[in-house]
Design a protein around this motif. Structure first.
Motif, PDB file in Angstrom:
ATOM      1  N   ALA A  44       0.845  -1.189   0.000  1.00  0.00           N
ATOM      2  CA  ALA A  44       0.000   0.000   0.000  1.00  0.00           C
ATOM      3  C   ALA A  44       0.883   1.242   0.000  1.00  0.00           C
ATOM      4  O   ALA A  44       1.955   1.262   0.615  1.00  0.00           O
ATOM      5  CB  ALA A  44      -0.911   0.008   1.225  1.00  0.00           C
ATOM      6  N   LYS A  45       0.417   2.259  -0.723  1.00  0.00           N
ATOM      7  CA  LYS A  45       1.171   3.517  -0.825  1.00  0.00           C
ATOM      8  C   LYS A  45       0.222   4.676  -0.578  1.00  0.00           C
ATOM      9  O   LYS A  45      -0.977   4.566  -0.819  1.00  0.00           O
ATOM     10  CB  LYS A  45       1.826   3.625  -2.203  1.00  0.00           C
ATOM     11  CG  LYS A  45       2.777   2.471  -2.473  1.00  0.00           C
ATOM     12  CD  LYS A  45       3.442   2.566  -3.823  1.00  0.00           C
ATOM     13  CE  LYS A  45       4.366   1.365  -4.027  1.00  0.00           C
ATOM     14  NZ  LYS A  45       5.106   1.430  -5.263  1.00  0.00           N
ATOM     15  N   THR A  46       0.773   5.776  -0.117  1.00  0.00           N
ATOM     16  CA  THR A  46      -0.046   6.950   0.185  1.00  0.00           C
ATOM     17  C   THR A  46       0.287   8.101  -0.754  1.00  0.00           C
ATOM     18  O   THR A  46       1.406   8.219  -1.245  1.00  0.00           O
ATOM     19  CB  THR A  46       0.182   7.432   1.632  1.00  0.00           C
ATOM     20  OG1 THR A  46       1.569   7.758   1.792  1.00  0.00           O
ATOM     21  CG2 THR A  46      -0.211   6.365   2.643  1.00  0.00           C
ATOM     22  N   THR A  47      -0.712   8.934  -0.976  1.00  0.00           N
ATOM     23  CA  THR A  47      -0.516  10.214  -1.652  1.00  0.00           C
ATOM     24  C   THR A  47      -1.000  11.263  -0.665  1.00  0.00           C
ATOM     25  O   THR A  47      -2.190  11.272  -0.304  1.00  0.00           O
ATOM     26  CB  THR A  47      -1.353  10.300  -2.944  1.00  0.00           C
ATOM     27  OG1 THR A  47      -0.987   9.213  -3.802  1.00  0.00           O
ATOM     28  CG2 THR A  47      -1.145  11.624  -3.661  1.00  0.00           C
ATOM     29  N   ASN A  48      -0.080  12.094  -0.161  1.00  0.00           N
ATOM     30  CA  ASN A  48      -0.466  13.046   0.865  1.00  0.00           C
ATOM     31  C   ASN A  48       0.545  14.188   0.930  1.00  0.00           C
ATOM     32  O   ASN A  48       1.686  13.990   1.336  1.00  0.00           O
ATOM     33  CB  ASN A  48      -0.566  12.334   2.221  1.00  0.00           C
ATOM     34  CG  ASN A  48      -1.351  13.143   3.230  1.00  0.00           C
ATOM     35  OD1 ASN A  48      -1.116  14.330   3.392  1.00  0.00           O
ATOM     36  ND2 ASN A  48      -2.264  12.489   3.914  1.00  0.00           N
ATOM     37  N   SER A  49       0.109  15.385   0.536  1.00  0.00           N
ATOM     38  CA  SER A  49       1.004  16.536   0.521  1.00  0.00           C
ATOM     39  C   SER A  49       1.315  17.049   1.924  1.00  0.00           C
ATOM     40  O   SER A  49       2.273  17.786   2.118  1.00  0.00           O
ATOM     41  CB  SER A  49       0.393  17.666  -0.319  1.00  0.00           C
ATOM     42  OG  SER A  49      -0.873  18.028   0.205  1.00  0.00           O
ATOM     43  N   SER A  50       0.511  16.635   2.917  1.00  0.00           N
ATOM     44  CA  SER A  50       0.738  17.074   4.299  1.00  0.00           C
ATOM     45  C   SER A  50       1.767  16.211   5.020  1.00  0.00           C
ATOM     46  O   SER A  50       2.259  16.586   6.078  1.00  0.00           O
ATOM     47  CB  SER A  50      -0.563  17.040   5.091  1.00  0.00           C
ATOM     48  OG  SER A  50      -1.491  17.943   4.549  1.00  0.00           O
ATOM     49  N   GLY A  51       2.059  15.051   4.467  1.00  0.00           N
ATOM     50  CA  GLY A  51       2.977  14.122   5.118  1.00  0.00           C
ATOM     51  C   GLY A  51       2.236  13.195   6.058  1.00  0.00           C
ATOM     52  O   GLY A  51       1.202  13.546   6.621  1.00  0.00           O
ATOM     53  N   ILE A  52       2.768  11.996   6.219  1.00  0.00           N
ATOM     54  CA  ILE A  52       2.117  10.943   6.999  1.00  0.00           C
ATOM     55  C   ILE A  52       2.718  10.884   8.402  1.00  0.00           C
ATOM     56  O   ILE A  52       3.931  10.915   8.568  1.00  0.00           O
ATOM     57  CB  ILE A  52       2.316   9.577   6.301  1.00  0.00           C
ATOM     58  CG1 ILE A  52       1.596   9.557   4.951  1.00  0.00           C
ATOM     59  CG2 ILE A  52       1.842   8.426   7.174  1.00  0.00           C
ATOM     60  CD1 ILE A  52       0.111   9.682   5.042  1.00  0.00           C
TER      61      ILE A  52
END
Length: 93
Positions: free
Chosen positions: A30-38
């Motif tokens: 699984a991968k994330t797309t998040n400009s705020s950071g995880i």
């Protein structure tokens, strides 16, 4: 290869495919797309926490019981948002 969603924020489950029949241990990617950071990324199997990491992606093998399994990959980001991506699979003997 896996095409990651461009929606921000989102989670892409690359493997296993939705509705797939697989053997245990289940290869989960699984991968994330998040400009705020995880802040954290977790995997729940049948609503029980199976894995939690501070990475923005997961590539692991998880032991699962035979039968229909409900997987949720969930992330928490620096903006305080919780993002969830559900998937149902079947684990074969």
């Amino acid at each position: 290869s896996c095409t990651v969603k461009t929606t921000d924020p989102s989670i892409t489950i690359c493997s296993p495919a939705a509705g797939a029949t697989v053997k245990s241990p289940v290869h989960l990617v699984a991968k994330t797309t998040n400009s705020s950071g995880i802040v954290a990324l977790a995997v729940y199997v049948d609503n029980v926490l199976a894995l939690k990491t501070t990475s923005n992606q997961i590539d692991t093998n998880l032991t699962m019981a035979v039968g229909t399994r409900f997987i949720v990959v969930q992330s928490w980001d620096n903006a305080g948002r919780i993002i969830k991506e559900p998937r149902t699979i079947t684990v074969s003997p």
